[in-house]
Design a protein around this motif. Sequence first.
Motif, PDB file in Angstrom:
ATOM      1  N   ILE A 160       0.871  -1.178   0.000  1.00 40.22           N
ATOM      2  CA  ILE A 160       0.000   0.000   0.000  1.00 40.22           C
ATOM      3  C   ILE A 160       0.907   1.226   0.000  1.00 40.22           C
ATOM      4  CG2 ILE A 160      -1.786   1.285   1.221  1.00 40.22           C
ATOM      5  CD1 ILE A 160      -2.694  -1.322   2.494  1.00 40.22           C
ATOM      6  N   PHE A 161       0.828   2.028  -1.069  1.00 35.76           N
ATOM      7  CA  PHE A 161       1.716   3.168  -1.260  1.00 35.76           C
ATOM      8  C   PHE A 161       0.936   4.476  -1.222  1.00 35.76           C
ATOM      9  CE2 PHE A 161       3.817  -0.419  -3.174  1.00 35.76           C
ATOM     10  CZ  PHE A 161       5.167  -0.226  -2.929  1.00 35.76           C
ATOM     11  N   GLU A 162       1.667   5.544  -1.001  1.00 33.80           N
ATOM     12  CA  GLU A 162       1.074   6.868  -1.143  1.00 33.80           C
ATOM     13  C   GLU A 162       0.534   7.021  -2.561  1.00 33.80           C
ATOM     14  OE1 GLU A 162       0.540   8.962   1.128  1.00 33.80           O
ATOM     15  OE2 GLU A 162       2.003   8.688   2.744  1.00 33.80           O
ATOM     16  N   ASP A 163      -0.535   7.792  -2.699  1.00 32.14           N
ATOM     17  CA  ASP A 163      -1.161   7.994  -4.000  1.00 32.14           C
ATOM     18  C   ASP A 163      -0.154   8.576  -4.989  1.00 32.14           C
ATOM     19  OD1 ASP A 163      -3.260   8.067  -5.853  1.00 32.14           O
ATOM     20  OD2 ASP A 163      -3.706  10.150  -5.367  1.00 32.14           O
ATOM     21  N   GLY A 164      -0.043   7.944  -6.167  1.00 29.74           N
ATOM     22  CA  GLY A 164       0.855   8.427  -7.206  1.00 29.74           C
ATOM     23  C   GLY A 164       2.260   7.868  -7.154  1.00 29.74           C
ATOM     24  N   ALA A 165       2.548   6.962  -6.228  1.00 26.31           N
ATOM     25  CA  ALA A 165       3.898   6.415  -6.101  1.00 26.31           C
ATOM     26  C   ALA A 165       4.248   5.552  -7.310  1.00 26.31           C
ATOM     27  CB  ALA A 165       4.011   5.588  -4.825  1.00 26.31           C
ATOM     28  N   ASN A 166       5.512   5.588  -7.700  1.00 19.85           N
ATOM     29  CA  ASN A 166       6.024   4.734  -8.772  1.00 19.85           C
ATOM     30  C   ASN A 166       6.923   3.688  -8.131  1.00 19.85           C
ATOM     31  OD1 ASN A 166       7.193   3.484 -10.954  1.00 19.85           O
ATOM     32  ND2 ASN A 166       7.825   5.370 -11.983  1.00 19.85           N
ATOM     33  N   ILE A 167       6.499   2.439  -8.143  1.00 22.37           N
ATOM     34  CA  ILE A 167       7.243   1.400  -7.432  1.00 22.37           C
ATOM     35  C   ILE A 167       8.582   1.097  -8.074  1.00 22.37           C
ATOM     36  CG2 ILE A 167       5.165   0.328  -6.507  1.00 22.37           C
ATOM     37  CD1 ILE A 167       5.512  -1.856  -8.664  1.00 22.37           C
ATOM     38  N   LEU A 168       8.792   1.525  -9.323  1.00 22.98           N
ATOM     39  CA  LEU A 168      10.076   1.283  -9.966  1.00 22.98           C
ATOM     40  C   LEU A 168      11.130   2.296  -9.535  1.00 22.98           C
ATOM     41  CD1 LEU A 168       9.082   0.305 -13.616  1.00 22.98           C
ATOM     42  CD2 LEU A 168       9.749  -1.186 -11.729  1.00 22.98           C
ATOM     43  N   GLU A 169      10.706   3.390  -8.927  1.00 23.59           N
ATOM     44  CA  GLU A 169      11.684   4.349  -8.439  1.00 23.59           C
ATOM     45  C   GLU A 169      12.460   3.741  -7.284  1.00 23.59           C
ATOM     46  OE1 GLU A 169       9.900   8.036  -7.451  1.00 23.59           O
ATOM     47  OE2 GLU A 169       9.444   8.568  -9.521  1.00 23.59           O
ATOM     48  N   PHE A 170      13.759   3.917  -7.341  1.00 22.89           N
ATOM     49  CA  PHE A 170      14.630   3.298  -6.351  1.00 22.89           C
ATOM     50  C   PHE A 170      14.276   3.779  -4.948  1.00 22.89           C
ATOM     51  CE2 PHE A 170      18.045   0.661  -5.473  1.00 22.89           C
ATOM     52  CZ  PHE A 170      18.978   1.253  -4.650  1.00 22.89           C
ATOM     53  N   ASN A 171      14.214   2.828  -3.999  1.00 27.42           N
ATOM     54  CA  ASN A 171      13.946   3.102  -2.581  1.00 27.42           C
ATOM     55  C   ASN A 171      12.504   3.524  -2.291  1.00 27.42           C
ATOM     56  OD1 ASN A 171      16.527   2.449  -1.847  1.00 27.42           O
ATOM     57  ND2 ASN A 171      17.261   4.548  -1.701  1.00 27.42           N
ATOM     58  N   THR A 172      11.584   3.367  -3.246  1.00 31.38           N
ATOM     59  CA  THR A 172      10.179   3.630  -2.946  1.00 31.38           C
ATOM     60  C   THR A 172       9.667   2.547  -2.004  1.00 31.38           C
ATOM     61  OG1 THR A 172       9.791   4.690  -5.077  1.00 31.38           O
ATOM     62  CG2 THR A 172       7.870   3.866  -3.911  1.00 31.38           C
ATOM     63  N   GLU A 173       9.164   2.947  -0.853  1.00 31.84           N
ATOM     64  CA  GLU A 173       8.709   1.985   0.142  1.00 31.84           C
ATOM     65  C   GLU A 173       7.226   2.179   0.429  1.00 31.84           C
ATOM     66  OE1 GLU A 173      11.042   2.042   3.636  1.00 31.84           O
ATOM     67  OE2 GLU A 173      12.918   1.546   2.625  1.00 31.84           O
ATOM     68  N   PRO A 174       6.531   1.093   0.773  1.00 29.08           N
ATOM     69  CA  PRO A 174       5.100   1.198   1.069  1.00 29.08           C
ATOM     70  C   PRO A 174       4.852   1.583   2.517  1.00 29.08           C
ATOM     71  CG  PRO A 174       5.767  -1.071   1.210  1.00 29.08           C
ATOM     72  CD  PRO A 174       7.001  -0.296   0.840  1.00 29.08           C
ATOM     73  N   LEU A 175       3.619   1.973   2.796  1.00 26.99           N
ATOM     74  CA  LEU A 175       3.187   2.183   4.172  1.00 26.99           C
ATOM     75  C   LEU A 175       2.898   0.848   4.850  1.00 26.99           C
ATOM     76  CD1 LEU A 175       0.727   5.115   3.438  1.00 26.99           C
ATOM     77  CD2 LEU A 175       3.022   5.308   4.411  1.00 26.99           C
ATOM     78  N   MET A 176       2.357  -0.096   4.062  1.00 24.82           N
ATOM     79  CA  MET A 176       2.115  -1.450   4.541  1.00 24.82           C
ATOM     80  C   MET A 176       2.523  -2.420   3.440  1.00 24.82           C
ATOM     81  SD  MET A 176      -1.600  -1.203   6.491  1.00 24.82           S
ATOM     82  CE  MET A 176      -1.269  -2.618   7.563  1.00 24.82           C
ATOM     83  N   ASN A 211      -6.778   8.087   0.194  1.00 24.14           N
ATOM     84  CA  ASN A 211      -6.650   7.426  -1.099  1.00 24.14           C
ATOM     85  C   ASN A 211      -5.218   6.959  -1.296  1.00 24.14           C
ATOM     86  OD1 ASN A 211      -6.270   7.684  -4.344  1.00 24.14           O
ATOM     87  ND2 ASN A 211      -8.338   7.055  -3.796  1.00 24.14           N
ATOM     88  N   TYR A 212      -5.055   5.688  -1.629  1.00 25.28           N
ATOM     89  CA  TYR A 212      -3.732   5.088  -1.772  1.00 25.28           C
ATOM     90  C   TYR A 212      -3.659   4.289  -3.074  1.00 25.28           C
ATOM     91  CZ  TYR A 212      -3.591   6.093   3.245  1.00 25.28           C
ATOM     92  OH  TYR A 212      -3.639   6.715   4.466  1.00 25.28           O
ATOM     93  N   ASP A 213      -2.444   3.928  -3.444  1.00 27.21           N
ATOM     94  CA  ASP A 213      -2.219   3.011  -4.557  1.00 27.21           C
ATOM     95  C   ASP A 213      -1.769   1.671  -3.993  1.00 27.21           C
ATOM     96  OD1 ASP A 213      -2.827   4.930  -6.420  1.00 27.21           O
ATOM     97  OD2 ASP A 213      -0.745   5.488  -6.815  1.00 27.21           O
ATOM     98  N   TYR A 247      -6.992   2.549  -4.091  1.00 32.64           N
ATOM     99  CA  TYR A 247      -7.541   2.046  -2.828  1.00 32.64           C
ATOM    100  C   TYR A 247      -8.055   3.217  -2.009  1.00 32.64           C
ATOM    101  CZ  TYR A 247      -7.491  -0.642   1.604  1.00 32.64           C
ATOM    102  OH  TYR A 247      -7.814  -1.268   2.790  1.00 32.64           O
ATOM    103  N   ASP A 248      -9.368   3.425  -2.054  1.00 31.50           N
ATOM    104  CA  ASP A 248     -10.003   4.494  -1.289  1.00 31.50           C
ATOM    105  C   ASP A 248     -10.384   3.919   0.067  1.00 31.50           C
ATOM    106  OD1 ASP A 248     -11.126   6.849  -0.534  1.00 31.50           O
ATOM    107  OD2 ASP A 248     -12.904   6.684  -1.799  1.00 31.50           O
ATOM    108  N   PHE A 249      -9.522   4.118   1.049  1.00 31.66           N
ATOM    109  CA  PHE A 249      -9.641   3.434   2.335  1.00 31.66           C
ATOM    110  C   PHE A 249     -10.384   4.287   3.353  1.00 31.66           C
ATOM    111  CE2 PHE A 249      -7.780   2.650   6.604  1.00 31.66           C
ATOM    112  CZ  PHE A 249      -8.235   1.352   6.787  1.00 31.66           C
ATOM    113  N   ASP A 250     -11.394   3.679   3.971  1.00 33.96           N
ATOM    114  CA  ASP A 250     -12.153   4.311   5.049  1.00 33.96           C
ATOM    115  C   ASP A 250     -11.936   3.470   6.302  1.00 33.96           C
ATOM    116  OD1 ASP A 250     -13.929   5.396   6.832  1.00 33.96           O
ATOM    117  OD2 ASP A 250     -15.687   5.254   5.525  1.00 33.96           O
ATOM    118  N   SER A 251     -11.253   4.030   7.280  1.00 33.35           N
ATOM    119  CA  SER A 251     -10.904   3.269   8.479  1.00 33.35           C
ATOM    120  C   SER A 251     -12.131   2.849   9.290  1.00 33.35           C
ATOM    121  CB  SER A 251      -9.958   4.087   9.365  1.00 33.35           C
ATOM    122  OG  SER A 251     -10.581   5.288   9.795  1.00 33.35           O
TER     123      SER A 251
END
Length: 393
Positions: A160-176, A211-213, A247-251
């Motif tokens: 689960i990444f911040e909205d708009g994250a590019n996972i191919l960018e080096f060192n991009t890490e998820p929140l979960m 909102n997440y990716d 991922y439109d997350f509602d806690s």
Amino acid sequence: MFRRGLAYVIMISVLVFLVGGCEETTTEPEICTVTFNLTCPDEELDGHEISASLWTDWGDETPYVIEDTTISGISTTIIITDVASGTYHLMVVIDSQGDGFSEEGPVEQGDVFWGALNVEINEDKTISVPEDYWQYYHSIVFGIQGIPSGHNGELIGTGIFEDGANILEFNTEPLMGGLGFVYNNAALIAMEPTDYWDDSLWYEWQLESGNYDVWILVDHDGTIEEWEDSSETSPITIDDLYYSFDYDFDSADFEDYWKLVTGTFSNIVGITGTVSCSTWNDTGGDTYVMAFPLNPLEQDSLTGVEPLAMDILEEPGAYSLPMFAGDSAIVVGFWDADNSGTEEGPTQGDYMGGYGFDPEMMTLEWVICNEFGTANKDFELYTPFDTTGFGGY
């Protein structure tokens, strides 16, 4: 008169036959036995309760059937009888906290579990779960279906990444992040927080509404690592399968914690080639090849600019940079000649180069990654680095 009467009798007989033939016939379902052969992930779970359940539909509040027992050693068998033939979701849960199972749901935070989707049971069936298939439940679980056939037993990672994250960018890490195995062309993945300092904060950490990716990656070569441990190398390689969704997350919405996803998976493609260096010797360090989203020669500084992909080689040779089809990049590299051990960029005396590099014009050539990948992008590292050239590191 006889013929007319005979015809009438025949007509009545046909009608009776047709009416009788329209009576519904029901086929009783096969009654099956499902056996779970379970190898627990930790010897410390000896003596804890364990349950196995079958669920008819995703989102059901109660299972179709459930059986539980107590773990003895590390291997346990649970047998469920009188199961009507059909398609079920499976879940096996270990009460790792030792406080008993809750009536509020099938699994509690901190429990160990394994699950599978859309398992067809039309005869007696044995399900084997090895010790490395288990996951720890935190708060969010994705049921992932639609994985192409031929990938059962392969690793599958989800982030689960911040909205708009590019996972191919080096060192991009998820929140979960979560890691599991494909089973029956599907997977049940438990997400765990990646940003916490001790075990107590693992329990307290919660994803905020927003909102997440979400990116899902099926690994083809067994090299994937959990995204939270990807600070040195990317977990993504060419020919991995990927799928992403918004991922439109509602806690406050329970359904957002247990989300069923049907993916349309595509292949990671990429740029490949050979990097050479005539001055290379085995007393130096690694060779780094990187794909940048901009031209380093046109930048005053590359501070804060992350490469789209990186390959680290023990010596010059074949390189591989995972990319999405349609992306374009500048491919550059350097040999760490003085073995200073940095991947931040070359230092004085290192040898550098790039695809299409013209030392007289000081230009580089853009590489476009097509839908099948782009190959044979070879180049040489022959230019000694100094502090005034090649991007101004």
